[in-house]
Structure formats: structure tokens, C-alpha cells
Design a protein around this motif. Structure first.
Motif: not given
Length: 349
Positions: A55-68
Motif C-alpha cells: 500500500n505504500g510507495d518506496f523510492r530506493l537509490f543505490v550506488g554502484t561504485d563498489a559491492i553492488t
């Protein structure tokens, strides 16, 4: 409120705070320097957070410099496909400087929950690293100001944000590894003795037809697993199968019922009929990271007779009770040297 996440300690970790603050929220978001698959699963596969996403909105922002890494990107794509109210973007840094923020927010009817700290969207950052974070509840002008600052920042970096499905994100992720422990200096890999804090060998009772909801006595519920009666705690388990393969993280809430049973669900027991000729036996290793590895062995399985004998030798409780004993690493290794747990332990570190 200032919080310190203590490596190996149960409760009080970043994951628990994120889950609690998501309850009843209308929308929210998170910005993390990087993520790994176990971190993504721990948060987004949890029933509490999944209920929020319905029922809720969630915006996720993830970096890509390492690990991901690619598996993490694949998992984020899968979750956002299953839950359309989750909007995931990757930050593609335009310089050699690291993208390094770690924060989350949840908008409730009368206040804003804001969590800012050092933990990333990884298993370590969420529960097993040494971390610190501040959890705030803001209202009135403070709430408006914080939300405005978040939107101002995101607007300022719009050209560096790509949908998680953009092929350029996967291309960048292919240069990364999802293992935070690669960030350690050489020579710091812990030994088995250093990495395993405690061992529990426990018969699992039948408990009707739902023995996957494994019952434990109060002593081990609190002192081995780190739960607390009257509070909601979560533990992270990994099942190790007969080949030594380590399963996906199982993020489990502690469950108490009126009959004074204390439970954690074990995925390895789902769909299995309760065996005849003896109780299933769970062997649980509590790691220094605060996570748990476990193997579930049934009558007739390799190692069952050996572990059953260890229980017989070490159990000093009343006859007729399910046997549960805490032993040393040396004791379980001596009793069951061929256990797949020893193979599973290495990748889990």
C-alpha cells in the motif's frame, strides 16, 4: 535517538529500525552507497516490509561504485517487478569520488521517520557490522525542511540516476563483487574458532502439523538466539544443506504464544512430514556476526546417529523433554566431523 549496532549482538540493529518505521507509513525512500543480495533480501523479502509495499510507495537509490554486483541488480529488478510501488534507481558516479550516503525515511500521517547512519543495504550494514545511526521523528517545519532537502538533492543528481533496469547499470555492476569482506585487509579472515560464538543442538518437537515453526525453551530463545520475551526481535539464519551449500538468508521474527512456546520458523522444514522413529535435530551455529547457520537432520540422515549420541551424552534434563544442549565447536566437530556445516561455514564468513 542515537543507536549503536554492535557486531554479534541481537536486536537494536538497522534492519529492525527500518522495519519498525515502515509500519503504518504512507511512503518513504532510501539512499545507500551500495547493496548486496542478502541485504536486499533481508529488507524486501521480510513480511513486514512487503506489507508496507502493498500500500505504500518506496523510492530506493543505490550506488554502484563498489559491492553492488549483478546478482544484486537482478534481485532489485525482481523485487520491483513483483512490487510496482517500489521504484529503484542506481546512482552512476560521474567522478572518481565515491557515492557514500546511507539514509532512509518514512512518511507517516503526523510525522517523518528519518534514519541516517553508517550502514549500507547489506547484511553487514543492516545487522552484523559495527555501525552507528540516528533515528529521528520530525514534525511540523522540521518535517517539511527535511523532505525538501531530500528532494533538492535528488533533483540535483537526476542526470546520474538510471532505472535499475538500464543496461548501463548492469554493465557497471559487472565490475563489482557483492562481498563486503573483500574490503578487509589481507590476513583478517577469521578462523572457525573465532567466527563461531556458540553451538546449539536441539530436538525439534512436532507441535501439531506445523513443526517448521520450531519451538525452543526460554533459556535458548533468549540466551542463544538473543530474543527477549515481550519484545519483537529478528534473527537471520542460513540453512546449510547436505552438500554444504548455504541457503538464502531467512529473516525471522521471534514468536511467542500463550502456551509459553518460543518459536522461529525454519525454511528447511517446510513441507516435510514429521519423521517417525525419532525427532528431527537442528544444529545451530551462532556466528560472531550475529547470524546463524543451521543444519536440519532427520532419522536415517548421515550424521543423525552421531548427533543423537551427543545429545544423549550431554543432556541432563528431565526424561520426556525435548533435548537441547549447548556445546563447544570442538564437541560438535568431534561428534560430527563430516557435517556439511564446516563446508558451509567458509563461504558464510
Amino acid at each position: 535517538m542515537l543507536n549503536f549496532q554492535i557486531a554479534g549482538a541481537a536486536g537494536g540493529n538497522l534492519l529492525e529500525h527500518l522495519l519498525v518505521e515502515s509500519i503504518g507509513a504512507e511512503r518513504g525512500g532510501g539512499i545507500f552507497a551500495w547493496a548486496n543480495t542478502n541485504g536486499v533480501k533481508s529488507l524486501f523479502d521480510d513480511d513486514v516490509f512487503d506489507d508496507f509495499l502493498v500500500n505504500g510507495d518506496f523510492r530506493l537509490f543505490v550506488g554502484t561504485d563498489a559491492i553492488t554486483d549483478p546478482p544484486t541488480v537482478d534481485k532489485l529488478i525482481d523485487v520491483s517487478t513483483q512490487r510496482p510501488r517500489l521504484d529503484v534507481h542506481a546512482f552512476m558516479s560521474p567522478t572518481t569520488s565515491l557515492f557514500h550516503p546511507k539514509m532512509a525515511w518514512f512518511e507517516h500521517e503526523n510525522y517523518l521517520s528519518l534514519i541516517v547512519g553508517s550502514g549500507n543495504l547489506t547484511m553487514g550494514g543492516l545487522r552484523s557490522n559495527w555501525e552507528a545511526f540516528v533515528s529521528l521523528k520530525l514534525s511540523g517545519e522540521d518535517r517539511i525542511r527535511a523532505l525538501t532537502q531530500i528532494e533538492t538533492f535528488l533533483t540535483s543528481v537526476t542526470e546520474h540516476l538510471l532505472p535499475i533496469t538500464d543496461p548501463r547499470v548492469m554493465g557497471k555492476a559487472q565490475h563489482n563483487t557483492g562481498n563486503e569482506r573483500n574490503l578487509r585487509t589481507a590476513g583478517t579472515q577469521p578462523t572457525v574458532a573465532e567466527s563461531v560464538e556458540a553451538v546449539l543442538v536441539a530436538e525439534i518437537p512436532k507441535a501439531g502439523n506445523r513443526w517448521a515453526q520450531a519451538n525452543f525453551d526460554l533459556e535458548n530463545y533468549e540466551r542463544f538466539f538473543g530474543a527477549r520475551v515481550g519484545s519483537h526481535r529478528r534473527i537471520s539464519l542460513h540453512h546449510v544443506d547436505a552438500t554444504g551449500a548455504v541457503g538464502d538468508v531467512e529473516s525471522r521474527p521471534s514468536v511467542e504464544v500463550a502456551s509459553q512456546n518460543y518459536r522461529f520458523e525454519l525454511a528447511a522444514a517446510r513441507g516435510l512430514a514429521y519423521p517417525h522413529g525419532g525427532a528431527p535435530i537442528g544444529v545451530f551455529l551462532r556466528l560472531a556476526t550475529g547470524e546463524f547457520l543451521y543444519s536440519l537432520i532427520l532419522p536415517g540422515d548421515a550424521g543423525y546417529n552421531e548427533v543423537d549420541k551427543l545429545l544423549t551424552d550431554e543432556w541432563h534434563g528431565p526424561a520426556g523433554r525435548k533435548r537441547r544442549v549447548r556445546v563447544t565447536v570442538d564437541q560438535i566437530h568431534s561428534a560430527w566431523p563430516a557435517s556439511p556445516l564446516w563446508d558451509g561455514l567458509v563461504p558464510a564468513l
